[in-house]
Write an enzyme that holds these catalytic residues in place. Sequence first.
Site, mmCIF file in Angstrom:
data_model
loop_
_atom_site.group_PDB
_atom_site.id
_atom_site.type_symbol
_atom_site.label_atom_id
_atom_site.label_comp_id
_atom_site.label_asym_id
_atom_site.label_seq_id
_atom_site.Cartn_x
_atom_site.Cartn_y
_atom_site.Cartn_z
ATOM 1 N N ASP A 436 34.631 -31.210 29.719
ATOM 2 C CA ASP A 436 35.135 -31.025 31.084
ATOM 3 C C ASP A 436 35.349 -32.399 31.704
ATOM 4 O O ASP A 436 34.503 -33.298 31.584
ATOM 5 C CB ASP A 436 34.150 -30.220 31.919
ATOM 6 C CG ASP A 436 34.721 -29.859 33.275
ATOM 7 O OD1 ASP A 436 35.456 -28.851 33.328
ATOM 8 O OD2 ASP A 436 34.452 -30.580 34.237
ATOM 9 N N HIS A 449 49.316 -32.814 41.890
ATOM 10 C CA HIS A 449 49.145 -32.045 40.644
ATOM 11 C C HIS A 449 49.950 -32.637 39.480
ATOM 12 O O HIS A 449 49.573 -32.470 38.327
ATOM 13 C CB HIS A 449 49.567 -30.595 40.881
ATOM 14 C CG HIS A 449 48.614 -29.834 41.739
ATOM 15 N ND1 HIS A 449 47.403 -29.359 41.285
ATOM 16 C CD2 HIS A 449 48.670 -29.485 43.066
ATOM 17 C CE1 HIS A 449 46.760 -28.734 42.251
ATOM 18 N NE2 HIS A 449 47.503 -28.815 43.367
ATOM 19 N N ASP A 453 48.465 -33.247 35.853
ATOM 20 C CA ASP A 453 49.055 -32.777 34.587
ATOM 21 C C ASP A 453 49.160 -33.909 33.565
ATOM 22 O O ASP A 453 48.931 -33.711 32.365
ATOM 23 C CB ASP A 453 50.435 -32.185 34.841
ATOM 24 C CG ASP A 453 50.366 -30.873 35.640
ATOM 25 O OD1 ASP A 453 49.255 -30.299 35.702
ATOM 26 O OD2 ASP A 453 51.413 -30.435 36.166
ATOM 27 N N GLU A 479 40.482 -27.906 33.766
ATOM 28 C CA GLU A 479 40.273 -29.210 33.143
ATOM 29 C C GLU A 479 39.222 -29.125 32.047
ATOM 30 O O GLU A 479 38.631 -30.136 31.664
ATOM 31 C CB GLU A 479 39.852 -30.242 34.200
ATOM 32 C CG GLU A 479 38.483 -30.029 34.801
ATOM 33 C CD GLU A 479 38.449 -29.043 35.955
ATOM 34 O OE1 GLU A 479 37.432 -28.991 36.644
ATOM 35 O OE2 GLU A 479 39.467 -28.310 36.150
#
Length: 567
Positions: A436, A449, A453, A479
Site C-alpha cells: 500500500d 488525480h 495515476d 493504491e
Amino acid sequence: MPHVTRVENPRWLNQLSSHTRPGRVVNICFFVVLLFSTLLTWREVVVLEEAYISSQRNTLENVAHELNNQFQLNVDRLFFYRTGMEAALRTPLAFEVMRNASEEFDRKRGQHQWSISLDNRRTLPVNGVSDEFVNDSTILSRDNPLLSNELTATLEVGYLLRLSTSLKRVTQQLLYVSRAGFFISSNPVANSNDIVEQYYTLVTSPWFASQSQRSNPARGIRWLSWMLDTGNGEQRRVAVTLPVDSQNIWHGVLAIEFSLAQIKQLLAKSTEGETEGEYRLYDHQMNLIATSTPGGGASASLSEQEKAQLAQAFEHDTRGGVRFSTSYINWQKLRNYDGVLLRIHHIDEGVRGEFGSISIALGLLWLLFTSMLLLSWIVIRRMVTNMSTLQDSLQWQAWHDGLTRLYNRSTLFDLAAKATRRCEHQGLPISVVQLDLDFFKSINDRFGHQAGDKVLAHVAGMISAKVREIDIAGRVGGEEFCLVLPGASHKDACALAERIRTRINSREILVAKGTTLRISASLGVSSSDDKGMYDIEYLQSVADKRLYYAKQNGRNQVCCCDKDESQ
C-alpha cells in the site's frame, strides 16, 4: 476477504483454446474444403479420362474388326485357291483341252519365253520361261513327277481368277508363281516380250523365297512388305502369300500383291463414318503402310523414340494406349495382318471433341469454385482476425487493470487460488505480499488525480520489473497491490518485498511540470510455511493485517510477522 468468483470453462475447452487460434482453424477448414473439391474434380477427370480411353479403344476395335474382315476375305481366297490346286494336283481334269495344254507345254518349254492359253474369255494364260532359265537357278526346278498336273491345276486356277476379275470382286493382283518356270496373274502381261523379266521379278521377290520349306516349315500364311523399284522410284508393296505343296514337294506360291493405294482403299472403307482421329497401318517393322489422312501422307511422322516405345508396348499386349506430349495413340494388333493399327488423336482434336468440351467446362467450374473459395477465405479470415483481436482485447480488459496493466482483483484471486492448489499438491510453499502506498490521498489532493495515476503506473512498472514470470501481481484497491509468489518461502518473500520497497523509495517521480516527488510504500508478507495453511484468502488477510502493522510503525517498511511476534 471476499472476491468475485469466475466461472471456469471445462478443461478440454481451455486446452483447445490455448493451442488453437481462430485463424488457424479457418485456414484448416478452407484447406480441407479445397482439398476435397480438388480430389472430387480429379476423380471426375479420372472417370472422364477412362471414358475417353474406352471410347477411343471401342472406336479402334470397330475399325480394326472391319479391316480384319477385309484382309480375311483375301486370306480365305488364297486358301480356296490352294485347296483347288491341291485337288487338281491329285486328280487332274481328264479333258482333251487339258491334255492339249500339257502337250503344248512339252513343245514350248525349251523356248526363251512362252504362253499357253485355252480360252482368253474363260481363263487366264499361263506364261513361262525356258528349261535353261530354270536350271540356272537353285530355287527353281522342273524335276517333279506332278509337273503336268501342276500346269493343268494352274489353268484351273486361271479360270477362277478370270471369274473373280470379271465379277470385279478384287482389284489386287492375284498370282500363282511356280518353281517350274511359269506363272499366272490376274493382271495380264502388258508385253509378251516381258515374260522373262516379270517372272524373274516374281521369283526374286522377298515373299517368294520366304515360303520355302526351310523358311516356313509351318506352311502357313505370310505377310510381307518391301520396297519395289518400279522405274519411277521405289515404292512399297504388300503381299500375302501361301505355299502350295503336294507329296512333300514345294510347287510354288499363291500370292496377292497390294499397292499402298489399294491398302489405303481398304483402310478408307474400314474407317467410313469416322471423323475424329487419324488411323495408320504399320507393319511389324513399324513401316508406314497406309493412313486415313487425305493424300496418303501422315500428318506427323512418329519419332524414333515414339516408335521404340510403341514397339516395346506391342511385345507385351495385343492392344493398348500410349500418351505422348501432343497426342494420344491407341493401338491394336490385327489378326489377319502382320502389323498393327494405330489411332492417333491430337490435342486440338480432343479439345474440339465432346470429351474436350466437358474437360474444359469441368476445369472452369473448378477454377471458379476455387476463386470463390479463396475470396471467401480472405473475407472470413479478415473477419475472424478482427474478431479474435477484439476478443483478446476484451479478455485482456476483463483480466487486467487498465491503469497499471496488472491483473485486476478478480483475476488475481482466481489465478492465486489455482497456484495455491498446485503448490499444495506439489508440496511447495506459496507467499503473499500486500503493498500500500503511503500518503497517496495527499498526492491526489495536492497534485490532482492525473498525478496520482502517474504514481500508480510508475509503481506497477517497478513491481513488474522485480517479480518472476510465474509470480502473480495485481491491483486490489485504489493504491493497494497484491503479489502472489508460488514456490517462494517466507524468507524469500520478505527479501523480495524489501527490494521492491527500496526501489520505490529510491526513485523520484515527475508528477507535474518541474515538480518531482519521492514516494514510499508499506508492505506485509505472509507465507504457507509461516502459517502452515494453503488458503489464499487467509494468507492475504494475514498479509493485509501485517501491512497495517507496518503503517502503524511509521510506514515505508516491510512487516513479515504478526505484531505479537515482533514484540
